[in-house]
Design a protein around this motif. Sequence first.
Motif, mmCIF file in Angstrom:
data_model
loop_
_atom_site.group_PDB
_atom_site.id
_atom_site.type_symbol
_atom_site.label_atom_id
_atom_site.label_comp_id
_atom_site.label_asym_id
_atom_site.label_seq_id
_atom_site.Cartn_x
_atom_site.Cartn_y
_atom_site.Cartn_z
ATOM 1 N N VAL A 52 13.973 8.786 32.169
ATOM 2 C CA VAL A 52 14.840 9.368 33.208
ATOM 3 C C VAL A 52 14.170 10.469 34.032
ATOM 4 O O VAL A 52 14.711 10.881 35.059
ATOM 5 N N GLU A 53 12.999 10.939 33.585
ATOM 6 C CA GLU A 53 12.394 12.130 34.168
ATOM 7 C C GLU A 53 12.241 12.049 35.692
ATOM 8 O O GLU A 53 12.738 12.914 36.424
ATOM 9 N N GLY A 54 11.583 10.989 36.174
ATOM 10 C CA GLY A 54 11.305 10.866 37.610
ATOM 11 C C GLY A 54 12.576 10.824 38.444
ATOM 12 O O GLY A 54 12.716 11.536 39.431
ATOM 13 N N GLU A 55 13.542 9.999 38.003
ATOM 14 C CA GLU A 55 14.786 9.815 38.757
ATOM 15 C C GLU A 55 15.611 11.108 38.746
ATOM 16 O O GLU A 55 16.190 11.502 39.756
ATOM 17 N N ALA A 56 15.657 11.773 37.580
ATOM 18 C CA ALA A 56 16.436 13.016 37.474
ATOM 19 C C ALA A 56 15.832 14.078 38.392
ATOM 20 O O ALA A 56 16.553 14.793 39.086
ATOM 21 N N GLU A 57 14.500 14.163 38.401
ATOM 22 C CA GLU A 57 13.877 15.177 39.239
ATOM 23 C C GLU A 57 14.093 14.891 40.726
ATOM 24 O O GLU A 57 14.241 15.811 41.526
ATOM 25 N N LEU A 58 14.165 13.613 41.066
ATOM 26 C CA LEU A 58 14.467 13.243 42.455
ATOM 27 C C LEU A 58 15.854 13.758 42.853
ATOM 28 O O LEU A 58 16.043 14.336 43.923
ATOM 29 N N PHE A 59 16.820 13.582 41.957
ATOM 30 C CA PHE A 59 18.182 14.079 42.220
ATOM 31 C C PHE A 59 18.205 15.598 42.333
ATOM 32 O O PHE A 59 18.792 16.155 43.248
ATOM 33 N N VAL A 60 17.561 16.271 41.363
ATOM 34 C CA VAL A 60 17.627 17.737 41.324
ATOM 35 C C VAL A 60 16.928 18.333 42.550
ATOM 36 O O VAL A 60 17.440 19.262 43.177
ATOM 37 N N ARG A 61 15.769 17.776 42.908
ATOM 38 C CA ARG A 61 15.019 18.301 44.058
ATOM 39 C C ARG A 61 15.790 18.134 45.361
ATOM 40 O O ARG A 61 15.632 18.911 46.291
ATOM 41 N N ASN A 62 16.600 17.077 45.442
ATOM 42 C CA ASN A 62 17.282 16.783 46.707
ATOM 43 C C ASN A 62 18.763 17.130 46.689
ATOM 44 O O ASN A 62 19.546 16.632 47.496
ATOM 45 N N MET A 63 19.126 18.022 45.794
ATOM 46 C CA MET A 63 20.530 18.390 45.648
ATOM 47 C C MET A 63 21.079 19.092 46.900
ATOM 48 O O MET A 63 22.242 18.910 47.255
ATOM 49 N N SER A 64 20.227 19.889 47.547
ATOM 50 C CA SER A 64 20.672 20.724 48.678
ATOM 51 C C SER A 64 21.479 19.959 49.713
ATOM 52 O O SER A 64 22.537 20.404 50.144
ATOM 53 N N VAL A 65 20.981 18.789 50.111
ATOM 54 C CA VAL A 65 21.610 18.043 51.202
ATOM 55 C C VAL A 65 23.031 17.606 50.834
ATOM 56 O O VAL A 65 23.896 17.458 51.684
ATOM 57 N N MET A 66 23.291 17.482 49.523
ATOM 58 C CA MET A 66 24.604 17.003 49.080
ATOM 59 C C MET A 66 25.700 18.063 49.233
ATOM 60 O O MET A 66 26.885 17.745 49.169
ATOM 61 N N PHE A 67 25.299 19.324 49.391
ATOM 62 C CA PHE A 67 26.299 20.403 49.551
ATOM 63 C C PHE A 67 26.829 20.468 50.972
ATOM 64 O O PHE A 67 27.838 21.129 51.222
ATOM 65 N N ILE A 68 26.131 19.834 51.904
ATOM 66 C CA ILE A 68 26.508 20.000 53.309
ATOM 67 C C ILE A 68 27.889 19.407 53.616
ATOM 68 O O ILE A 68 28.738 20.121 54.152
ATOM 69 N N PRO A 69 28.150 18.110 53.254
ATOM 70 C CA PRO A 69 29.497 17.590 53.576
ATOM 71 C C PRO A 69 30.648 18.421 52.988
ATOM 72 O O PRO A 69 31.565 18.779 53.739
#
Lengths: 115, 224
Positions: A52-69
């Motif tokens: 899960v490491e790669g996929e989880a880090e992809l989510f965590v690194r790109n979390m910022s954009v999800m706060f916008i809506p």
Amino acid sequence: MRPYRGLAIIFGFYALGEFTAYALNLTIPGSVLGMLFLLGALHTGLIKLGWVEGEAELFVRNMSVMFIPPGVGIVTYLGLIKSQAVPIFVALVLSFLITLVVTAKTVEFLRREEE
Amino acid sequence: MNPLGITLTLVVFYLFSELHSRKRAFYTNPVLLSIITIAVILKWFGIPYGSYMDSAVILKFLLGPAVVSLAVPVYKGRETIKAYAREIALGVAVGGTVAILSAFYIARLLGGSEEVLLSIAPKSVTTAIAIGISEKIGGIPALTAVLVILTGIMGNAVGPELLGLIKVRDRIARGLAMGVSSHGLGTARIILDDELAGAVSGLAMALNGVFTSLLLPHLIEVLK
């Protein structure tokens, strides 16, 4: 086809967390429960970090954009913010200062005690 | 579902992220600038929030799996957690509780309405978790999202300077204070000065998210 294993695990734990929160009528968000379940699974070795490491880090690194809506939803509450500007902003600034100072001083005290 | 809302979000965020990578400052925070810009665009063109959210909801949905993914950095930091278990546990418990109570009571003292109190209580927790808590306890998730980001910006802007002002030099204390008071944005700042403090800050943020989501719904019943 590797990412599908990681994504399936992450979404699976999210689903499990949501289901548990719903079934037991818990006040903890399902996503937080899912995180705790995944943490437990990593700890017991049921899930390997590499799965899960790669996929989880992809989510965590790109979390910022999800706060916008959800943040943009503030447009529907502009009247409320204007009418309550003083309690909102004074509480925000003072509470931040108090939390920073109290946490730092508490931990500093514990560390000195240890020495 | 139309693809305009999500495209607008991605374009605006991409542009502000580019700006932020060129000019690293708290006032170039890409999330806050994107929220303001999109809100202004919606107002300008008379687009209702509902029709924007109709497509941008995909991004919001991904917050769920993103929170689940936080298990990975916490798991990877398990050695640090073990080494400083007592400090981390007490720092998160004390700081996390103070963050909730101070925000709640100061806002109430100044005449905040119940929905404002419920929205501001989880403001020190990382945004994704705070939104989830706000939804659960009857706050306004959109207001919480913005208050959380503003809190993070304060930590990012002046956190380490304030810690210097009160003469806290211990690295573990500095990291914990930043993570507990101002979550991811505070962590992003302190990690630039000190990697150990940054790692502790990141862990404190994740643990405070769990701690607050366990405590706050029950505490609110007592406070109300």
